[in-house]
Design a protein around this motif. Structure first.
Motif, PDB file in Angstrom:
ATOM      1  N   PRO A   1     -27.749  59.261  36.152  1.00  9.38           N
ATOM      2  CA  PRO A   1     -27.608  57.799  36.079  1.00  9.38           C
ATOM      3  C   PRO A   1     -26.214  57.318  36.492  1.00  9.38           C
ATOM      4  O   PRO A   1     -26.072  56.206  37.002  1.00  9.38           O
ATOM      5  CB  PRO A   1     -27.891  57.482  34.604  1.00  9.38           C
ATOM      6  N   PHE A   2     -25.205  58.144  36.296  1.00 10.43           N
ATOM      7  CA  PHE A   2     -23.837  57.766  36.678  1.00 10.43           C
ATOM      8  C   PHE A   2     -23.706  57.748  38.204  1.00 10.43           C
ATOM      9  O   PHE A   2     -22.985  56.926  38.768  1.00 10.43           O
ATOM     10  CB  PHE A   2     -22.826  58.716  36.033  1.00 10.43           C
ATOM     11  N   CYS A   3     -24.432  58.645  38.854  1.00  9.22           N
ATOM     12  CA  CYS A   3     -24.472  58.660  40.319  1.00  9.22           C
ATOM     13  C   CYS A   3     -25.178  57.414  40.834  1.00  9.22           C
ATOM     14  O   CYS A   3     -24.736  56.789  41.799  1.00  9.22           O
ATOM     15  CB  CYS A   3     -25.199  59.901  40.831  1.00  9.22           C
ATOM     16  N   ALA A   4     -26.298  57.060  40.200  1.00 10.74           N
ATOM     17  CA  ALA A   4     -27.057  55.876  40.614  1.00 10.74           C
ATOM     18  C   ALA A   4     -26.180  54.626  40.526  1.00 10.74           C
ATOM     19  O   ALA A   4     -26.169  53.792  41.444  1.00 10.74           O
ATOM     20  CB  ALA A   4     -28.301  55.724  39.746  1.00 10.74           C
ATOM     21  N   ARG A   5     -25.423  54.501  39.451  1.00 10.47           N
ATOM     22  CA  ARG A   5     -24.536  53.346  39.275  1.00 10.47           C
ATOM     23  C   ARG A   5     -23.455  53.338  40.362  1.00 10.47           C
ATOM     24  O   ARG A   5     -23.160  52.300  40.957  1.00 10.47           O
ATOM     25  CB  ARG A   5     -23.896  53.371  37.894  1.00 10.47           C
ATOM     26  N   GLN A   6     -22.871  54.510  40.613  1.00  7.94           N
ATOM     27  CA  GLN A   6     -21.826  54.607  41.624  1.00  7.94           C
ATOM     28  C   GLN A   6     -22.360  54.229  43.007  1.00  7.94           C
ATOM     29  O   GLN A   6     -21.731  53.454  43.737  1.00  7.94           O
ATOM     30  CB  GLN A   6     -21.268  56.030  41.659  1.00  7.94           C
TER      31      GLN A   6
ATOM     32  N   HIS B   1     -34.478  65.227  51.767  1.00  9.58           N
ATOM     33  CA  HIS B   1     -34.638  63.875  52.293  1.00  9.58           C
ATOM     34  C   HIS B   1     -35.641  63.030  51.504  1.00  9.58           C
ATOM     35  O   HIS B   1     -35.385  61.861  51.220  1.00  9.58           O
ATOM     36  CB  HIS B   1     -35.070  63.928  53.768  1.00  9.58           C
ATOM     37  N   GLU B   2     -36.774  63.632  51.175  1.00  8.09           N
ATOM     38  CA  GLU B   2     -37.806  62.860  50.472  1.00  8.09           C
ATOM     39  C   GLU B   2     -37.308  62.400  49.097  1.00  8.09           C
ATOM     40  O   GLU B   2     -37.540  61.261  48.694  1.00  8.09           O
ATOM     41  CB  GLU B   2     -39.091  63.689  50.325  1.00  8.09           C
ATOM     42  N   THR B   3     -36.639  63.291  48.395  1.00  2.00           N
ATOM     43  CA  THR B   3     -36.099  62.935  47.081  1.00  2.00           C
ATOM     44  C   THR B   3     -35.058  61.836  47.216  1.00  2.00           C
ATOM     45  O   THR B   3     -35.038  60.873  46.427  1.00  2.00           O
ATOM     46  CB  THR B   3     -35.462  64.179  46.416  1.00  2.00           C
ATOM     47  N   THR B   4     -34.213  61.929  48.220  1.00  2.00           N
ATOM     48  CA  THR B   4     -33.161  60.926  48.434  1.00  2.00           C
ATOM     49  C   THR B   4     -33.766  59.581  48.806  1.00  2.00           C
ATOM     50  O   THR B   4     -33.273  58.534  48.363  1.00  2.00           O
ATOM     51  CB  THR B   4     -32.170  61.403  49.517  1.00  2.00           C
TER      52      THR B   4
ATOM     53  N   ILE C   1     -33.063  56.110  46.888  1.00  4.33           N
ATOM     54  CA  ILE C   1     -32.578  54.884  47.534  1.00  4.33           C
ATOM     55  C   ILE C   1     -33.477  53.697  47.182  1.00  4.33           C
ATOM     56  O   ILE C   1     -32.989  52.601  46.921  1.00  4.33           O
ATOM     57  CB  ILE C   1     -32.518  55.078  49.069  1.00  4.33           C
ATOM     58  N   GLU C   2     -34.778  53.930  47.183  1.00  3.84           N
ATOM     59  CA  GLU C   2     -35.719  52.861  46.815  1.00  3.84           C
ATOM     60  C   GLU C   2     -35.444  52.373  45.396  1.00  3.84           C
ATOM     61  O   GLU C   2     -35.463  51.167  45.123  1.00  3.84           O
ATOM     62  CB  GLU C   2     -37.166  53.365  46.926  1.00  3.84           C
ATOM     63  N   LYS C   3     -35.167  53.309  44.502  1.00  2.00           N
ATOM     64  CA  LYS C   3     -34.873  52.962  43.113  1.00  2.00           C
ATOM     65  C   LYS C   3     -33.593  52.121  43.025  1.00  2.00           C
ATOM     66  O   LYS C   3     -33.552  51.109  42.337  1.00  2.00           O
ATOM     67  CB  LYS C   3     -34.731  54.238  42.288  1.00  2.00           C
ATOM     68  N   ILE C   4     -32.560  52.538  43.753  1.00  2.86           N
ATOM     69  CA  ILE C   4     -31.301  51.790  43.745  1.00  2.86           C
ATOM     70  C   ILE C   4     -31.506  50.389  44.325  1.00  2.86           C
ATOM     71  O   ILE C   4     -31.032  49.398  43.770  1.00  2.86           O
ATOM     72  CB  ILE C   4     -30.208  52.543  44.551  1.00  2.86           C
ATOM     73  N   SER C   5     -32.245  50.311  45.428  1.00  2.00           N
ATOM     74  CA  SER C   5     -32.451  49.041  46.122  1.00  2.00           C
ATOM     75  C   SER C   5     -33.351  48.085  45.362  1.00  2.00           C
ATOM     76  O   SER C   5     -33.370  46.879  45.652  1.00  2.00           O
ATOM     77  CB  SER C   5     -33.051  49.298  47.512  1.00  2.00           C
ATOM     78  N   SER C   6     -34.089  48.584  44.400  1.00  2.00           N
ATOM     79  CA  SER C   6     -35.033  47.732  43.654  1.00  2.00           C
ATOM     80  C   SER C   6     -34.329  46.801  42.658  1.00  2.00           C
ATOM     81  O   SER C   6     -34.975  45.984  42.022  1.00  2.00           O
ATOM     82  CB  SER C   6     -36.055  48.596  42.908  1.00  2.00           C
ATOM     83  N   ASP C   7     -32.993  46.900  42.553  1.00  2.87           N
ATOM     84  CA  ASP C   7     -32.286  46.045  41.595  1.00  2.87           C
ATOM     85  C   ASP C   7     -32.061  44.632  42.119  1.00  2.87           C
ATOM     86  O   ASP C   7     -31.519  43.774  41.421  1.00  2.87           O
ATOM     87  CB  ASP C   7     -30.942  46.675  41.185  1.00  2.87           C
ATOM     88  N   GLY C   8     -32.473  44.367  43.373  1.00  5.82           N
ATOM     89  CA  GLY C   8     -32.350  43.019  43.924  1.00  5.82           C
ATOM     90  C   GLY C   8     -30.991  42.726  44.537  1.00  5.82           C
ATOM     91  O   GLY C   8     -30.746  41.595  44.980  1.00  5.82           O
ATOM     92  N   ASN C   9     -30.103  43.697  44.591  1.00  5.37           N
ATOM     93  CA  ASN C   9     -28.761  43.472  45.138  1.00  5.37           C
ATOM     94  C   ASN C   9     -28.585  44.056  46.541  1.00  5.37           C
ATOM     95  O   ASN C   9     -27.463  44.322  46.963  1.00  5.37           O
ATOM     96  CB  ASN C   9     -27.703  44.060  44.204  1.00  5.37           C
ATOM     97  N   GLY C  10     -29.691  44.273  47.232  1.00  7.19           N
ATOM     98  CA  GLY C  10     -29.614  44.737  48.610  1.00  7.19           C
ATOM     99  C   GLY C  10     -29.910  46.213  48.748  1.00  7.19           C
ATOM    100  O   GLY C  10     -29.920  46.968  47.772  1.00  7.19           O
ATOM    101  N   SER C  11     -30.147  46.596  50.000  1.00 11.11           N
ATOM    102  CA  SER C  11     -30.466  48.002  50.282  1.00 11.11           C
ATOM    103  C   SER C  11     -29.184  48.813  50.457  1.00 11.11           C
ATOM    104  O   SER C  11     -28.093  48.257  50.605  1.00 11.11           O
ATOM    105  CB  SER C  11     -31.330  48.093  51.535  1.00 11.11           C
ATOM    106  N   VAL C  12     -29.335  50.116  50.431  1.00 11.76           N
ATOM    107  CA  VAL C  12     -28.200  51.015  50.638  1.00 11.76           C
ATOM    108  C   VAL C  12     -27.776  50.883  52.106  1.00 11.76           C
ATOM    109  O   VAL C  12     -28.581  51.065  53.013  1.00 11.76           O
ATOM    110  CB  VAL C  12     -28.588  52.472  50.287  1.00 11.76           C
TER     111      VAL C  12
END
Length: 199
Positions: free
Chosen positions: A81-86, A110-113, A117-128
């Motif tokens: 989770p600390f990586c996701a936040r970063q 690649h598939e896991t990454t 990325i989809e999980k990170i981008s789902s916060d509404g603050n833009g894509s990676v």
């Protein structure tokens, strides 16, 4: 007569011992080249590498030489989770049309990454908006001396200590932060301050 024979035996033993030491030194030095014990430090030339991005394109660190600074981020894995936040915060590192290359590296495939990325981008603050690279055999992680041995022998074997490197246009490490506490990460402000000192 027997003294001459003894001297010959001693000479043979010394020669064999030297050959054995020479072989073991050569083997050890090859291991050291592949896997650093200490992290790469400020002022050193950043070890070059080539890895695949999520589209299967090769990305080489030295391609940016003479063109732009590069921020290289080593993170642990999709489950951290600390990586996701970063990684979420890194989306706002560059200002406007600023030319900064950001490369994020971990052992995930690649598939896991892509799912991460989809999980990170789902916060509404833009894509990676930077490049994600896969180092499944942790060769680059080892080359930078970041291998975290506390996970050896587990399914997380090979993950790095979290680290950020700011590499200047000449390919040298201008600033770095390697964390022993995986919960701690440098802020975007820390990284930007290092980038601004390059100008």
């Amino acid at each position: 007569m027997w003294l001459r024979g003894l001297a010959g035996v001693v000479l043979l033993l010394v020669t064999l011992a030297q050959a054995s030491l020479s072989q073991s030194y050569t083997r050890d030095s090859k291991v050291d080249d592949a896997k650093r014990i200490e992290p790469v430090r400020n002022g050193e030339e950043a070890p070059d590498f080539t890895l695949e991005d999520l589209q299967g394109n090769t990305v080489t660190l030295s391609e940016a030489r003479g063109k732009t600074a590069t921020v290289v981020v080593f993170y642990r894995a999709y489950w951290c989770p600390f990586c996701a936040r970063q990684l979420a915060e890194l989306r706002s590192l560059a200002k406007g049309n600023e030319q900064i290359r950001v490369l994020a590296i971990c052992v995930d495939d690649h598939e896991t990454t892509k799912k991460f990325i989809e999980k990170i981008s789902s916060d509404g603050n833009g894509s990676v908006n930077y490049t994600m690279l896969s180092d499944p055999y942790h060769k680059v992680i080892d080359k930078y001396g970041l291998h975290d041995p506390s996970y050896d022998g587990t399914k997380f074997d090979g993950i790095p200590h979290p680290a950020v490197y700011v590499i200047d246009k000449a390919g040298r490490v201008a600033w770095s932060k390697v964390e022993s506490d995986y919960k701690v990460r440098p802020s975007n402000a820390d990284i930007r301050a290092a980038l601004e000192r390059l100008n």
